[in-house]
Design a protein around this motif. Structure first.
Motif, PDB file in Angstrom:
ATOM      1  N   MET A   1      30.032  38.802   3.133  1.00 56.23           N
ATOM      2  CA  MET A   1      29.926  37.668   2.187  1.00 56.23           C
ATOM      3  C   MET A   1      28.461  37.267   2.005  1.00 56.23           C
ATOM      4  SD  MET A   1      32.396  34.319   2.107  1.00 56.23           S
ATOM      5  CE  MET A   1      31.431  33.250   3.157  1.00 56.23           C
ATOM      6  N   ARG A   2      28.172  36.686   0.886  1.00 56.64           N
ATOM      7  CA  ARG A   2      26.824  36.194   0.629  1.00 56.64           C
ATOM      8  C   ARG A   2      26.418  35.108   1.607  1.00 56.64           C
ATOM      9  NH1 ARG A   2      26.041  34.327  -5.490  1.00 56.64           N
ATOM     10  NH2 ARG A   2      23.994  33.566  -4.891  1.00 56.64           N
ATOM     11  N   ASP A   3      25.120  34.961   1.773  1.00 53.92           N
ATOM     12  CA  ASP A   3      24.598  33.869   2.597  1.00 53.92           C
ATOM     13  C   ASP A   3      24.486  32.625   1.703  1.00 53.92           C
ATOM     14  OD1 ASP A   3      23.157  32.040   4.025  1.00 53.92           O
ATOM     15  OD2 ASP A   3      21.696  33.491   4.792  1.00 53.92           O
ATOM     16  N   TRP A   4      25.514  31.813   1.727  1.00 53.47           N
ATOM     17  CA  TRP A   4      25.571  30.662   0.820  1.00 53.47           C
ATOM     18  C   TRP A   4      24.581  29.559   1.210  1.00 53.47           C
ATOM     19  CZ3 TRP A   4      27.518  30.939  -3.864  1.00 53.47           C
ATOM     20  CH2 TRP A   4      28.429  31.985  -4.124  1.00 53.47           C
TER      21      TRP A   4
ATOM     22  N   PRO B   1      31.212  26.027  -4.303  1.00 53.23           N
ATOM     23  CA  PRO B   1      30.465  26.941  -3.426  1.00 53.23           C
ATOM     24  C   PRO B   1      29.822  26.238  -2.226  1.00 53.23           C
ATOM     25  CG  PRO B   1      29.923  27.353  -5.736  1.00 53.23           C
ATOM     26  CD  PRO B   1      30.747  26.091  -5.695  1.00 53.23           C
TER      27      PRO B   1
ATOM     28  N   LYS C   1      31.049  26.370   1.395  1.00 61.33           N
ATOM     29  CA  LYS C   1      30.730  27.499   2.270  1.00 61.33           C
ATOM     30  C   LYS C   1      29.360  27.357   2.940  1.00 61.33           C
ATOM     31  CE  LYS C   1      31.831  29.973  -1.323  1.00 61.33           C
ATOM     32  NZ  LYS C   1      32.114  31.070  -2.288  1.00 61.33           N
ATOM     33  N   THR C   2      28.718  26.220   2.778  1.00 63.14           N
ATOM     34  CA  THR C   2      27.405  26.011   3.395  1.00 63.14           C
ATOM     35  C   THR C   2      27.531  25.094   4.616  1.00 63.14           C
ATOM     36  OG1 THR C   2      26.864  24.009   2.139  1.00 63.14           O
ATOM     37  CG2 THR C   2      26.314  26.127   1.104  1.00 63.14           C
TER      38      THR C   2
END
Ligand SMILES: N[C@@H](CC(=O)c1ccccc1NC=O)C(=O)O
Length: 269
Positions: free
Chosen positions: A1-4, A174, A177-178
């Protein structure tokens, strides 16, 4: 997964940014000291941070600009960027700068309600058209005022001539997810309800999404999606990607009466 976390990290990608909050506060304090008509700490509610400052123009007031500061709903206050009032002030606008309760003491939905109360208070003190502006989290807060669930009374809402969301956040999902969400405390339900882009607009007030061309790609996407979705509901929208500017320099033009961003804010272009 992306680094949010990295996708929404601004300071980490802007050299020298650790010194900026101190510089912003100093500049704003120097600006306040030179103002002829500065009305500080007007209460718009009972909470400690439910206060706004008013900056008056030299002659008659053309209307009300409200600028809502950013800082991911968890930092800063009305005193950090007082000097951003100057561009609109020189054109004859009265500028209101609200503070608001920060997370985690408040939920984002509470802050949205506070900003509606702040705008109502300022609107009771200043006549004429109302133009909203906000930076980052403040861009989120001002676009929320134009949504179908806006808490503004019709008498206030109908005076809004436009909103300028600068590097605004318009889809909050989004951010779930941080790591920041440990402080923001949003659920998927709240993130959805607090995303302006996922609402219908209440009316047809023009919305400008203005973002720096050198910002994190997520911020450019957040501006793009807002302009894109509300175009579909007959809102006059503009997307401006201002070349070379980052998340912090993108607001600097508001100090300058001759800048394109000031012209956009007060509807001169
Ligand atoms: N520490 C945060 C700071 C930040 O994003 C920020 C700082 C000042 C004004 C607005 C900001 N961003 C969104 O509200 C970051 O760089 O990710």
């Amino acid at each position: 997964m992306r680094d949010w976390d990295d996708a929404y990290a601004n300071s980490a990608h802007i050299p020298g940014s650790d010194k900026m909050p101190g510089q912003w506060a100093e500049r704003a304090a120097a600006y306040r000291a030179g103002l002829k008509d500065f009305r500080a700490d007007i209460a718009y509610g009972a909470g400690e941070r439910q206060r706004l400052d008013l900056i008056l123009p030299d002659g008659d007031s053309k209307g009300l600009v409200v600028f809502v500061h950013g800082g991911y709903w968890m930092r800063f206050d009305k005193s950090t960027w007082t000097d951003l009032a100057e561009g609109a002030r020189q054109h004859g606008w009265t500028v209101a700068l609200p503070s608001y309760t920060l997370t985690p003491a408040a939920r984002i939905s509470d802050i949205t309600a506070e900003i509606a109360a702040a705008i109502a208070k300022a609107a009771s003190l200043v006549s004429g058209p109302i133009r909203l502006a906000g930076h980052s989290a403040g861009g989120h807060l001002v676009t929320r005022m134009l949504c179908d669930d806006s808490r503004l009374e019709p008498a206030v809402y109908n005076r809004i001539a436009g909103a300028l969301s600068i590097s605004g956040l318009h889809d909050l999902r989004p951010l779930l997810k941080t790591k920041m969400n440990e402080t923001l405390g949003m659920t998927m339900e709240e993130a959805t309800l607090e995303s302006a882009a996922l609402h219908l607009p209440r009316g047809h007030s023009p919305v400008t999404a203005w973002v720096g061309g050198s910002e994190r790609p997520e911020f450019i996407r957040q501006s793009d999606l807002m302009a894109n979705l509300w175009t579909g509901f007959d809102v006059p929208t503009r997307l401006v990607v201002d070349p070379g500017l980052n998340h912090f320099t993108v607001i600097d033009g508001l100090k300058d009466p001759s800048s394109p961003i000031t012209a956009r804010l007060i509807g001169l272009d």
